[in-house]
Design a protein around this motif. Structure first.
Motif, short mmCIF file in Angstrom:
data_model
loop_
_atom_site.label_atom_id
_atom_site.label_comp_id
_atom_site.label_asym_id
_atom_site.label_seq_id
_atom_site.Cartn_x
_atom_site.Cartn_y
_atom_site.Cartn_z
N SER A 49 1.07 -1.35 -0.36
CA SER A 49 0.37 0.18 -0.11
C SER A 49 0.25 1.41 -0.39
O SER A 49 0.72 2.33 -0.92
N HIS A 50 1.60 1.13 0.37
CA HIS A 50 3.26 2.44 0.37
C HIS A 50 3.18 2.33 -0.32
O HIS A 50 3.54 3.75 -0.83
N VAL A 51 3.47 1.81 -1.30
CA VAL A 51 4.52 1.86 -2.65
C VAL A 51 2.99 1.93 -3.70
O VAL A 51 3.51 3.19 -4.47
N SER A 52 1.77 1.96 -3.10
CA SER A 52 1.50 2.68 -4.07
C SER A 52 0.73 4.15 -3.94
O SER A 52 0.49 5.00 -4.86
N TYR A 53 0.90 4.57 -2.89
CA TYR A 53 1.20 6.13 -2.78
C TYR A 53 2.22 6.69 -2.96
O TYR A 53 2.07 7.77 -3.94
N PHE A 54 3.23 6.11 -3.13
CA PHE A 54 4.41 6.54 -3.97
C PHE A 54 4.27 6.41 -5.33
O PHE A 54 4.92 8.07 -5.67
N ARG A 55 3.83 5.85 -6.06
CA ARG A 55 3.31 5.76 -7.60
C ARG A 55 2.30 6.99 -7.24
O ARG A 55 2.88 7.84 -9.04
N ALA A 56 1.51 6.87 -6.50
CA ALA A 56 0.27 8.07 -6.98
C ALA A 56 1.14 9.17 -6.82
O ALA A 56 1.14 10.09 -7.87
N ILE A 57 1.79 9.68 -5.86
CA ILE A 57 2.47 10.33 -5.71
C ILE A 57 3.23 11.48 -6.46
O ILE A 57 3.34 12.16 -7.02
N LEU A 58 4.10 10.64 -7.17
CA LEU A 58 4.57 10.94 -8.65
C LEU A 58 4.13 11.18 -9.67
O LEU A 58 4.98 12.11 -9.94
N THR A 59 3.33 10.08 -9.42
CA THR A 59 2.36 9.84 -10.34
C THR A 59 1.66 11.77 -11.20
O THR A 59 2.18 12.40 -11.92
N LEU A 60 1.42 12.32 -9.80
CA LEU A 60 1.35 13.37 -8.85
C LEU A 60 1.75 14.75 -9.66
O LEU A 60 1.44 15.60 -10.12
N ILE A 61 2.72 14.42 -8.44
CA ILE A 61 4.05 14.96 -9.24
C ILE A 61 4.75 15.51 -10.62
O ILE A 61 4.16 17.09 -10.99
N HIS A 62 4.78 14.93 -11.49
CA HIS A 62 4.68 14.61 -12.98
C HIS A 62 3.34 15.01 -13.33
O HIS A 62 4.05 16.04 -14.56
N SER A 63 1.98 15.08 -12.52
CA SER A 63 1.46 16.29 -13.55
C SER A 63 0.77 17.26 -13.24
O SER A 63 0.11 18.21 -13.51
N GLY A 64 2.08 18.22 -11.71
CA GLY A 64 2.17 19.46 -11.72
C GLY A 64 0.87 19.77 -10.27
O GLY A 64 1.28 20.63 -9.67
N GLU A 65 1.60 18.72 -9.55
CA GLU A 65 0.14 18.82 -8.31
C GLU A 65 1.72 19.22 -6.97
O GLU A 65 2.92 19.28 -7.27
N THR A 66 1.36 19.96 -6.16
CA THR A 66 2.11 20.77 -5.12
C THR A 66 2.21 19.35 -3.98
O THR A 66 0.95 18.77 -4.19
N LEU A 67 2.96 19.37 -3.29
CA LEU A 67 2.83 17.98 -2.72
C LEU A 67 2.10 18.60 -1.22
O LEU A 67 1.54 17.38 -1.17
#
Length: 138
Positions: A49-67
């Motif tokens: 589940s943590h790995v899924s979170y990290f993948r989602a975070i990376l995807t959203l960062i690449h789409s321009g979202e802030t942390l």
């Protein structure tokens, strides 16, 4: 349940995004953008589940979202929804995006095709999907 160390998580994610590293994994954990670590015996571990979170975070960062925006968004989503976002990480690998032929069908549909697909088939796919969205294809 699969469990991982921070180093293992970083290694898994580096295969998908070379800019990911151990320091970033630890930072995201420290700021609470991922859920608290699981307790296994007397050790705290990362899970799938943590790995899924990290993948989602990376995807959203690449789409321009802030942390900060990402953190708020993830709080409102189920793990299934978070996993779905993470599945899109491959779309943001710049090498893949630079080599693929991308067509914007409308604001909701973007079609990315490998250069191995013939020009004739590309045109047909764009036309067919456009027609489907207009309700013309049955």
């Amino acid at each position: 349940m699969d469990t991982f160390t921070a180093k293992q998580v970083a290694e898994i994610l580096q295969q998908e995004d070379p800019e990911m590293n151990l320091r970033t994994v630890r930072y995201y954990t420290q700021i609470g953008i991922v859920p608290p670590l699981e307790l296994l015996g007397n050790k705290r571990v990362y899970t799938s589940s943590h790995v899924s979170y990290f993948r989602a975070i990376l995807t959203l960062i690449h789409s321009g979202e802030t942390l900060a925006a990402i953190q708020e968004k993830l709080k409102q989503l189920s793990i299934d929804e978070i996993s779905k976002i993470g599945e899109n990480l491959q779309l943001y690998r710049s090498k893949k995006m630079l080599t693929n032929d991308t067509h914007v069908i409308n604001e909701d549909v973007i079609l990315s095709m490998s250069p191995r697909i013939s020009a004739e088939l590309r045109v047909k796919m764009v036309e067919t999907i456009s027609q489907m969205l207009k309700g013309e294809v049955k």
